[in-house]
Structures are given as C-alpha cells and as structure tokens.
Design a protein around this motif. Structure first.
Motif, short mmCIF file in Angstrom:
data_model
loop_
_atom_site.label_atom_id
_atom_site.label_comp_id
_atom_site.label_asym_id
_atom_site.label_seq_id
_atom_site.Cartn_x
_atom_site.Cartn_y
_atom_site.Cartn_z
N THR A 1 0.83 -1.21 0.00
CA THR A 1 0.00 0.00 0.00
C THR A 1 0.86 1.25 0.00
O THR A 1 0.48 2.25 -0.62
N LEU B 1 1.79 1.56 -3.58
CA LEU B 1 0.66 2.08 -4.35
C LEU B 1 0.45 3.57 -4.08
O LEU B 1 0.14 4.34 -5.00
N LYS C 1 -1.32 -1.16 -11.48
CA LYS C 1 -2.15 -2.26 -11.96
C LYS C 1 -1.43 -3.60 -11.81
O LYS C 1 -2.04 -4.61 -11.43
N SER D 1 -1.61 -4.53 -8.28
CA SER D 1 -3.00 -4.85 -7.98
C SER D 1 -3.40 -6.21 -8.53
O SER D 1 -4.06 -7.00 -7.86
N ASP D 2 -2.98 -6.50 -9.76
CA ASP D 2 -3.37 -7.76 -10.40
C ASP D 2 -2.70 -8.98 -9.78
O ASP D 2 -3.31 -10.03 -9.68
N ILE E 1 -1.73 -7.76 -4.51
CA ILE E 1 -2.47 -7.18 -3.39
C ILE E 1 -3.54 -8.12 -2.82
O ILE E 1 -3.63 -8.28 -1.61
N THR F 1 -10.37 -3.92 -0.69
CA THR F 1 -9.32 -4.19 -1.68
C THR F 1 -9.90 -4.90 -2.88
O THR F 1 -9.64 -4.54 -4.03
N LEU G 1 -10.64 -1.03 -4.36
CA LEU G 1 -9.29 -0.63 -4.75
C LEU G 1 -8.87 -1.23 -6.08
O LEU G 1 -8.45 -0.50 -6.99
N ARG G 2 -8.99 -2.53 -6.22
CA ARG G 2 -8.57 -3.18 -7.48
C ARG G 2 -9.35 -2.67 -8.68
O ARG G 2 -8.75 -2.31 -9.70
N ILE H 1 -8.11 0.83 -9.50
CA ILE H 1 -6.80 0.82 -10.14
C ILE H 1 -6.92 0.37 -11.60
O ILE H 1 -6.28 0.95 -12.48
N ASP H 2 -7.74 -0.62 -11.86
CA ASP H 2 -7.96 -1.07 -13.24
C ASP H 2 -8.49 0.07 -14.11
O ASP H 2 -8.02 0.29 -15.22
#
Length: 182
Positions: free
Chosen positions: A27, A30, A54, A57-58, A61, A103, A107-108, A111-112
C-alpha cells in the motif's frame, strides 16, 4: 480448534507477520505510485505509474490480503489469544476483513479503471486513487500498532472464560488427595 504446536504456531506467526508487513509495503508502494501519477506533469510518467499500480493490484495485493486474513484466523483459533477474547484481536479481525473486502471490490477495480484511462491518454487527475492507498496505509499502520501494543483488555467473553479457568484451577487445587503436603 486444537491448539497449534509450538513449531507450527511459530511458522504461521512468521507467515502472518511477513504478509502483513508486505501488505503495508504494497500500500505504501501504491500510495507512492498514485502520488507520482497525480503530481507528474508528464503523461508518460503518469501512465507508467498507473500501469505499475495495476501490476501490483493484479498479482500481489489480493493474495497478500487474503493470506494475511487467513493466517490471522489460524493464529487466533490455534492459540490462547482466541478470536473474541481480547478487544485488540476483534478490532484487527474486523479492520482486516473490511480492508480485504475494500481491496477486492473497490481498490482493485479503481486501479484497473485508472490504468485503462491513463493508457487511453485520459489519466484521472482527481485525488480518488491517492486517497484509497492513503486510507489503507493509515489503517495498516494502526493495525500494526494494535498488534504490538495489544490495548483494551479482555472482551466480556474473554473475561468469562478467564473467570471460568480461574475457578476451575482453584477447584482442582482444593481437591488434592489427603496426605499431600503443599
């Protein structure tokens, strides 16, 4: 649940601390990338920062978040700390559960969307993706402090369990066979 043996408890504890600290580090990473993307005057830097977010995240996370939650649950059920005996454990559980859900479902996807907009040439110039990692980082720092300091004492359930254990120990002490010297 049966208490974990000492070697297993230690191994799970190491995993839990490692992934928890990793989650905090992710985090912070990020947050750094989102601030870089937000403040950069360069489209290329912004796109690179958001694309890097990303990737984290992918790939990292959510597995790290879930491993933190599961290892914490194993420790709580497999040690005398329990899940509902101490207020600090209850607070950690609910904050961790909430942040895992946030998350996965906020969050994900955010971010995408941020990365897709940046790649399309229209990066987000708002603070939305700076605030999410900021809140997450603050939450994980708080949970870390709670883990170290262990404040607030027992829950009602923990107090009842401790009283029952104390009463049981006193009862066993009184029922010594005659002729046994204390």
């Amino acid at each position: 649940m049966k208490q974990l043996s000492r070697p297993v408890r230690r191994a799970v504890l190491v995993v839990h601390v490692a992934v928890s600290v990793g989650w905090l580090g992710l985090t912070l990473g990020l947050l750094t990338l989102s601030v870089t993307g937000y403040t950069s005057g360069s489209l290329e830097t912004t796109v690179a920062a958001y694309r890097a977010m990303k990737i984290f995240s992918d790939w990292l996370i959510l597995p790290v978040a879930l491993t933190t939650l599961v290892s914490g649950l194993v420790l709580s059920f497999g040690t005398p700390w329990g899940l509902a005996r101490h207020r600090w454990v209850v607070v950690k559980f609910w904050l961790t559960s909430a942040t895992v859900l946030l998350t996965a479902f906020s969050l994900r996807p955010g971010i995408d969307r941020l990365a897709a907009d940046a790649v399309a040439g229209t990066p987000d110039t708002g603070l939305s993706m700076v605030s999410a990692p900021s809140v997450a980082t603050a939450t994980y720092l708080f949970v870390t402090a709670v883990s170290v300091l262990k404040p607030w004492g027992l829950t009602r359930r923990g107090g009842r369990l401790r009283a029952a254990q104390s009463a049981g120990a006193r009862g066993r002490a009184r029922k010594r066979p005659s002729g046994v010297v204390s």
